[in-house]
Design a protein around this motif. Structure first.
Motif, PDB file in Angstrom:
ATOM      1  N   VAL A  53      -5.328  -0.623   3.324  1.00 42.13           N
ATOM      2  CA  VAL A  53      -6.280   0.227   2.720  1.00 42.13           C
ATOM      3  C   VAL A  53      -7.294   0.479   3.706  1.00 42.13           C
ATOM      4  CG1 VAL A  53      -8.179   0.007   1.087  1.00 42.13           C
ATOM      5  CG2 VAL A  53      -6.005  -0.612   0.397  1.00 42.13           C
ATOM      6  N   PHE A  54      -7.566  -0.656   4.598  1.00 45.11           N
ATOM      7  CA  PHE A  54      -8.617  -0.511   5.571  1.00 45.11           C
ATOM      8  C   PHE A  54      -8.198   0.525   6.838  1.00 45.11           C
ATOM      9  CE2 PHE A  54     -12.230  -2.173   3.578  1.00 45.11           C
ATOM     10  CZ  PHE A  54     -11.755  -3.070   2.772  1.00 45.11           C
TER      11      PHE A  54
ATOM     12  N   GLY B 293      -6.252   3.996   4.503  1.00 48.71           N
ATOM     13  CA  GLY B 293      -6.916   4.780   3.515  1.00 48.71           C
ATOM     14  C   GLY B 293      -8.476   5.386   3.984  1.00 48.71           C
TER      15      GLY B 293
ATOM     16  N   PHE C 144     -10.032   3.459  -3.018  1.00 39.24           N
ATOM     17  CA  PHE C 144      -9.734   4.368  -1.802  1.00 39.24           C
ATOM     18  C   PHE C 144      -9.174   5.810  -2.183  1.00 39.24           C
ATOM     19  CE2 PHE C 144      -5.284   3.600  -1.494  1.00 39.24           C
ATOM     20  CZ  PHE C 144      -5.359   2.587  -2.473  1.00 39.24           C
TER      21      PHE C 144
ATOM     22  N   VAL D  83     -10.827  -2.717  -4.506  1.00 46.84           N
ATOM     23  CA  VAL D  83     -11.071  -1.424  -3.158  1.00 46.84           C
ATOM     24  C   VAL D  83     -10.727  -0.045  -3.848  1.00 46.84           C
ATOM     25  CG1 VAL D  83     -10.548  -0.742  -0.924  1.00 46.84           C
ATOM     26  CG2 VAL D  83     -10.424  -3.283  -1.556  1.00 46.84           C
TER      27      VAL D  83
ATOM     28  N   ARG E 181     -13.153   4.195   1.500  1.00 48.00           N
ATOM     29  CA  ARG E 181     -12.901   3.141   0.678  1.00 48.00           C
ATOM     30  C   ARG E 181     -14.297   2.672   0.294  1.00 48.00           C
ATOM     31  NH1 ARG E 181     -11.047   3.107   5.916  1.00 48.00           N
ATOM     32  NH2 ARG E 181     -12.846   2.177   6.365  1.00 48.00           N
TER      33      ARG E 181
ATOM     34  N   TYR F  36       0.812  -1.166   0.060  1.00 51.43           N
ATOM     35  CA  TYR F  36       0.007  -0.130   0.259  1.00 51.43           C
ATOM     36  C   TYR F  36       1.003   1.277   0.109  1.00 51.43           C
ATOM     37  CZ  TYR F  36      -3.017   3.609   2.071  1.00 51.43           C
ATOM     38  OH  TYR F  36      -3.623   4.754   2.440  1.00 51.43           O
TER      39      TYR F  36
END
Ligand code: E4E
Ligand code: ZN
Length: 370
Positions: free
Chosen positions: A99-100, A103, A115, A113, A106, A63
């Motif tokens: 990402v979770f 980011g 984002f 995903v 999302r 990421y």
């Protein structure tokens, strides 16, 4: 085979085992702790210092490196090994978790995903194929399937649908992976539901990965619940393949994880807490910034032989940290990493001598929490 695992010794009373992990950048003894170097550096450490303390495999993150400086640039530099001048093992996480956790805005779909970057707010998208392409460009020895880390807590139905999608994504990663010198590990999900964990193991093992990570743990759940999931899940994994517990790195969780049969661990904890002046010791944490250590001229940890503990006092390190001197966080980082790497070596020795249960009991008798 890019990466293979040799089971050397199985504890006669618990799931603990000692092994060897063969990679294109060396052979490493397990159980192993892997320092985290999210942005292609283990914060405050030079590669030579990491080598000197015995680090074998370090982590970096898809990421972050995808967003900055970009995987193409890293590929031009000869991949992560050339870019960061590290010739031992590298493992990259696939970006799903970050990402979770990092980011914003999302939007998850079957495709992947969408984002916004936490750096500049730009619109971004990661799919199983994209995450695999990025990791092939970064060139780590071990790469991870693109998954969704089921949050804690999560409703059964959400956990089931997310885990089933993670399995479909794992299959897409396997199809997109085209580097024979890299091992792609599957990541077991299932939330805190035993039947979903079993289903995730069944589905991913049928895809035949060279190694398996246990995801969706160390996400804020109570430790007893993490241990319950490990006790249920780990024995269902193939014995001859490496098992990697993601995001775990405190002595208590490492001992319990090894007991259940985990071979590989990573965590930001030792380096992160070092930077705010917390030293890890066999009896628990020591917050060296506290006033009580202002005139304490002993080393951080009387039982430690690291560069920091051989040469500097608590009083001096406290002074450096209070004065925001860079050397301060370097010295605490050196100690914490050395402490954990040596701790893993002691556990491996206990397994080799078939006295792991006694080692574990001794640890718990001394350990005062966190
Ligand atoms: C509790 O401490 C916080 O939590 C993190 C450690 N815990 C953790 N659990 C993880 C799970 C997954 C996963 O399911 N999938 C993928 N791809 N990567 C993962 C990475 C993980 N790291 C630290 O960053 C710290 O902030
Ligand atoms: Zn030390």
């Amino acid at each position: 085979m890019a990466v293979s695992f040799e089971l050397i010794k199985q504890c006669s009373k618990t799931g603990a085992r000692a092994g060897k992990l063969y990679t294109p950048h060396g052979v490493f003894e397990t159980p192993i702790f892997m320092p985290v170097g999210t942005q292609a550096t283990v914060k405050a450490m030079t590669p030579d210092e990491l080598k000197a303390m015995g680090a074998g495999i370090i982590l970096s993150n898809t990421y972050h490196l995808f967003l900055r400086p970009g995987h193409e640039l890293v590929a031009e530099a000869g991949g992560l090994h050339g870019f960061m001048h590290w010739d031992r093992g590298i493992l990259t996480d696939s970006g799903g978790f970050q990402v979770f956790s990092l980011g914003s805005l999302r939007k998850i779909s079957e495709e992947g995903v969408a984002f916004r970057s936490h750096i500049d707010g730009s619109k971004q998208f990661l799919s199983p194929e994209k995450a695999t392409e990025v990791q092939m460009a970064l060139g780590a020895d071990i790469i991870m399937a693109f998954d969704e880390c089921v949050p804690y807590p999560a409703e059964y139905d959400y956990a089931r649908q997310s885990t089933e999608r993670t399995t479909r994504w794992a299959e897409r990663c396997k199809r997109a992976h085209a580097r024979k010198d890299q091992a792609l590990f599957g990541i077991i999900q299932g939330g805190m539901y035993k039947e979903l964990r079993t289903a995730s193991v069944r589905d991913l093992v049928s895809l035949d990965f060279p190694g398996y990570a246990i995801g969706g743990l160390s996400v804020g759940e109570p430790k007893p619940l993490m241990y319950e999931m490990l006790e249920h899940t780990v024995p269902q994994l193939p014995a001859r393949k490496p098992r990697y517990l993601m995001g775990v790195g405190t002595p208590d969780c490492l001992v319990e994880g090894v007991m259940y049969g985990i071979d590989m661990f990573d965590c930001v904890f030792p380096t992160r807490v070092a930077r705010n002046g917390t030293a890890m010791t066999a009896s628990g944490r020591l917050v060296v910034k506290n006033a009580e250590f202002a005139r304490d001229f002993r080393p951080l940890d009387m039982d430690c032989d690291c560069y920091t503990c051989r040469n500097f006092s608590r009083a001096y390190i406290r002074h450096l940290l209070k004065s925001e001197e860079i050397l301060g966080l370097r010295l605490t980082t050196i100690h914490n990493l050395h402490f954990l790497l040596r701790f893993m070596g002691k556990m491996r020795q206990a397994i080799m001598e078939d006295r792991f249960p006694a080692f574990r009991q001794e640890f718990w008798d001394k350990y005062q929490g966190h």
